[in-house]
Scaffold this motif. Structure first.
Motif, PDB file in Angstrom:
ATOM      1  N   GLY A   1       1.123  59.799  -6.101  1.00 52.20           N
ATOM      2  CA  GLY A   1       1.477  59.026  -7.439  1.00 52.20           C
ATOM      3  C   GLY A   1       0.346  58.804  -8.317  1.00 52.20           C
ATOM      4  N   GLY A   2      -0.634  58.228  -7.679  1.00 54.68           N
ATOM      5  CA  GLY A   2      -1.780  57.994  -8.352  1.00 54.68           C
ATOM      6  C   GLY A   2      -3.078  58.914  -8.722  1.00 54.68           C
ATOM      7  N   ARG A   3      -2.959  59.956  -7.627  1.00 52.62           N
ATOM      8  CA  ARG A   3      -4.177  60.936  -7.885  1.00 52.62           C
ATOM      9  C   ARG A   3      -4.243  61.750  -8.958  1.00 52.62           C
ATOM     10  NH1 ARG A   3      -2.801  66.186  -5.481  1.00 52.62           N
ATOM     11  NH2 ARG A   3      -0.936  65.961  -4.406  1.00 52.62           N
ATOM     12  N   TYR A   4      -5.468  61.919  -9.751  1.00 56.23           N
ATOM     13  CA  TYR A   4      -5.562  62.870 -10.844  1.00 56.23           C
ATOM     14  C   TYR A   4      -5.574  64.445 -10.564  1.00 56.23           C
ATOM     15  CZ  TYR A   4      -7.382  58.622 -13.257  1.00 56.23           C
ATOM     16  OH  TYR A   4      -7.553  57.671 -13.894  1.00 56.23           O
TER      17      TYR A   4
ATOM     18  N   GLY B   1      -1.180  55.184 -13.627  1.00 56.21           N
ATOM     19  CA  GLY B   1      -1.609  54.067 -12.643  1.00 56.21           C
ATOM     20  C   GLY B   1      -1.537  54.618 -11.266  1.00 56.21           C
ATOM     21  N   PRO B   2      -1.430  53.630 -10.217  1.00 53.41           N
ATOM     22  CA  PRO B   2      -1.387  53.867  -8.985  1.00 53.41           C
ATOM     23  C   PRO B   2       0.370  54.372  -8.302  1.00 53.41           C
ATOM     24  CG  PRO B   2      -2.319  51.817  -9.136  1.00 53.41           C
ATOM     25  CD  PRO B   2      -1.718  52.211 -10.599  1.00 53.41           C
ATOM     26  N   GLY B   3       0.426  54.969  -7.344  1.00 60.13           N
ATOM     27  CA  GLY B   3       1.754  55.430  -7.020  1.00 60.13           C
ATOM     28  C   GLY B   3       2.427  54.108  -6.253  1.00 60.13           C
ATOM     29  N   ALA B   4       3.479  54.395  -5.920  1.00 56.17           N
ATOM     30  CA  ALA B   4       4.571  53.169  -5.444  1.00 56.17           C
ATOM     31  C   ALA B   4       3.931  53.146  -4.055  1.00 56.17           C
ATOM     32  CB  ALA B   4       5.899  53.621  -5.546  1.00 56.17           C
TER      33      ALA B   4
ATOM     34  N   HIS C   1      -7.401  55.359  -9.467  1.00 58.31           N
ATOM     35  CA  HIS C   1      -6.032  54.579  -8.890  1.00 58.31           C
ATOM     36  C   HIS C   1      -6.117  54.280  -7.396  1.00 58.31           C
ATOM     37  CE1 HIS C   1      -5.015  55.147 -13.317  1.00 58.31           C
ATOM     38  NE2 HIS C   1      -4.590  56.315 -12.908  1.00 58.31           N
ATOM     39  N   PHE C   2      -6.877  54.806  -6.664  1.00 56.95           N
ATOM     40  CA  PHE C   2      -6.865  54.400  -5.169  1.00 56.95           C
ATOM     41  C   PHE C   2      -8.283  54.815  -4.708  1.00 56.95           C
ATOM     42  CE2 PHE C   2      -6.386  59.077  -5.204  1.00 56.95           C
ATOM     43  CZ  PHE C   2      -6.888  59.572  -4.274  1.00 56.95           C
TER      44      PHE C   2
END
Length: 578
Positions: free
Chosen positions: A472-475, A459-462, A394-395
């Motif tokens: 918000g997006g990191r596993y 999904g990605p973070g804000a 996601h990033f």
């Protein structure tokens, strides 16, 4: 077990050449044969085509080709799909496709195949409808046509015992440790993973002969021969008993003091090497992962670094980490069926600019110490017993949020890498650049880096800030990248598999899931293991984790002992899910 941040055989003579090619597909094994006109040279082969994952519109696959005929200097593998499968990405081979016809050619570093040698490659592809496994292959233009072998032709000889292959995991089963398997199977739901292969840890001299009635090295190798049967089998050993072991941590300190290098050589490495050299075991592929959590400390945890410890300063000054690793590589590397993989930390330790290059140079220094050469290093292993995510989807390190680079986020903190796959591939490239073999392969320990369950982002973070975007997006859901002990919320990662990505020999479970990293409180013991506050869930941290909470699970036993609560959590949060 701690993880801290701070980084040919002769050609066969025949009157008529006939080589057998066996295709083992994901949906079952089908024997086919390859025949040629008398006197025409052709390689024999075994092909293993495995669909490793599949979704509604695509799939990933791994292909291993093993040369059972005369040596070849290059190879081309061809097949035709029955459906509309289209390859979209590949690694460890150059692929092209015209309609349903696919051609895969070797790349620069894996074209030469000795008798018994293997090469593996993988790819992703799209499809719709059905995804049937190909039934016919051509190797260097000769069709595996489904006929039968000529009964007058002599049988194909097996590869010579002890001959090395490019990837010891390709085309091989991997040893299942019955002691770990029994513990896993005894847990509720544990039979879902209890037949997975894990590493055998030789973490003290007594482990060579077996501790407290447990299996010693010979017992494991004898059991490996039983599991092997008529195929190939790889055994994974962890060589882990350096003098002054784990100088920056306490939970996994060892039995040997900082100056006991001669004891390490004569009472630990020499007996292991002698057992591995027994001709009885020459048919096994033996992977040794050499001295987890040692060399990187000489870069990151020594003066003048703010994370320096007196113990690491001592080990840098006396040189016994360098000497010990060099000696181990030389002695073990002299055994022809042994494959040495040196520990190379993980991205949350060595991914920073001031750690990455110096660590690679230090690895080369150790690989050329005590009579060793870089030829004794088959590859490197990363993320052993650690929790770093395999791949963050996601990033990326190149993303920006409102003009601010992801590298500036508190989580990434100017690191060059966001996950273990990118780090392992980059470290491999750097090691090859400074003189290691271009055939170098990497292993990634995925035993505890799945980070599944309800907390896994979809999904990605804000994009309100770079920190909300990354967090918000990191596993990887650790409080801080420097946390390493019995991490809360962790899950089993990718199951062990061969050649899953470019430059990667295998995903492995080198750290057996369910074995503790260290005790949550001080526990008297005769194993030389101390109490590290990073294993205490109430600990508020130190400079290595920017003074954050440890994120450790409570009520943990000594490192290496069975920790049921952790095993259950790992299964619960597994990704891919069980």
């Amino acid at each position: 077990m701690s993880r801290t941040r701070t980084a040919a055989r002769p050609s066969r003579r025949r009157t008529a050449l006939l080589a057998a090619c066996t295709l083992m597909a994901a949906t079952g094994a089908t024997a086919t044969a390859l025949s040629t006109a008398a006197g025409a040279a052709a390689p024999g082969c075994r092909v293993d085509y495995q669909v490793t994952n599949q979704w509604s519109s695509g799939f990933g696959a791994n292909v291993t080709v093993t040369n059972t005929g005369d040596p070849v200097s290059s190879w081309t593998l061809e097949w035709t799909y029955a459906g509309d499968q289209r390859i979209t990405q590949s690694w460890n081979a150059t692929t092209s496709q015209t309609g349903a016809a696919v051609t895969a050619r070797n790349v620069s570093y894996n074209g030469s195949l000795a008798t018994g040698g293997s090469a593996s490659f993988g790819f992703n592809a799209s499809y719709s409808g059905t995804n049937a496994v190909p039934t016919t292959f051509k190797l260097n233009g000769v069709t595996c046509d489904g006929g039968t072998t000529d009964p007058t032709d002599p049988p194909t000889d097996p590869p010579p015992a002890g001959s090395r292959v490019d990837n010891p995991y390709a085309g091989a089963k991997v040893y299942v440790n019955p002691e770990w398997s029994a513990k896993a199977a005894a847990e509720p739901g544990g039979t879902r993973v209890s037949q997975q292969p894990t590493g055998v840890w030789l973490d003290r001299i007594a482990a060579i002969n077996g501790v407290n009635g447990g299996m010693g090295l010979r017992a494991h190798l004898d059991e490996a021969l039983r599991q092997k049967g008529t195929g190939e089998l790889t055994v994974q050993l962890v060589i882990y008993n350096l003098p002054g072991r784990d100088c920056a941590a306490l939970a996994s300190n060892g039995e040997l003091g900082p100056t006991e290098i001669d004891t390490y050589k004569t009472q630990y490495i020499d007996p292991i090497a002698a057992i591995l050299a027994d001709p009885k075991y020459a048919g096994l592929r033996i992977v040794t992962t050499v001295e987890i959590d040692s060399l990187p400390n000489l870069v990151t945890n020594v003066t003048p670094r703010p994370t320096a410890t007196p113990n690491c300063d001592v080990m840098k000054a006396n040189g016994n980490y360098i000497k010990g690793v060099g000696y181990a590589l030389a002695k073990l590397g002299a055994v022809k069926n042994v494959y040495n993989y040196v520990d190379a930390g993980h991205h949350g330790w060595l991914g920073w600019d001031d750690n990455f290059g110096p660590s690679a140079q230090l690895f080369k220094q150790a690989a050329t110490a005590e009579g060793s050469t870089v030829a004794n290093v088959h590859g490197f292993i990363v993320n052993t017993a650690n929790y770093s995510a395999l791949k963050e989807d996601h990033f990326t390190i190149n993303d920006t949020v409102n003009g601010v680079s992801v590298r500036q986020s508190k989580w990434v903190d100017w690191n060059r890498y966001t996950d273990e796959l990118s780090y392992a591939q980059a470290m491999r490239a750097e090691l090859v650049r400074i003189g290691f073999s271009p055939n170098l392969g990497m292993l990634i320990d995925t035993s505890r880096n799945g980070w599944g369950g309800t907390a896994r982002p979809s999904g990605p973070g804000a994009t309100t800030s770079v920190d909300t975007y990354v967090n918000g997006g990191r596993y990887d859901r650790r409080i801080h990248l420097g946390n390493w002990c019995n991490q809360s919320g962790a899950g089993l990662g990718e199951r062990p598999k061969a050649a899953p990505a470019a430059g990667i020999d295998a995903y492995v479970w080198m750290k057996p899931p369910g074995e503790s990293d260290g005790a949550s409180r001080e526990i008297p013991n005769d194993e030389g293991k101390g109490f590290d506050r990073m294993c205490d869930p109430t600990y508020t941290g130190n400079p290595r984790n920017n003074n954050n909470m440890s994120g450790a699970l409570p009520n943990a036993p000594l490192s290496g002992q069975w920790f049921s609560a952790q095993f259950q959590e790992l299964m619960r949060n597994a990704h891919p899910a069980l």
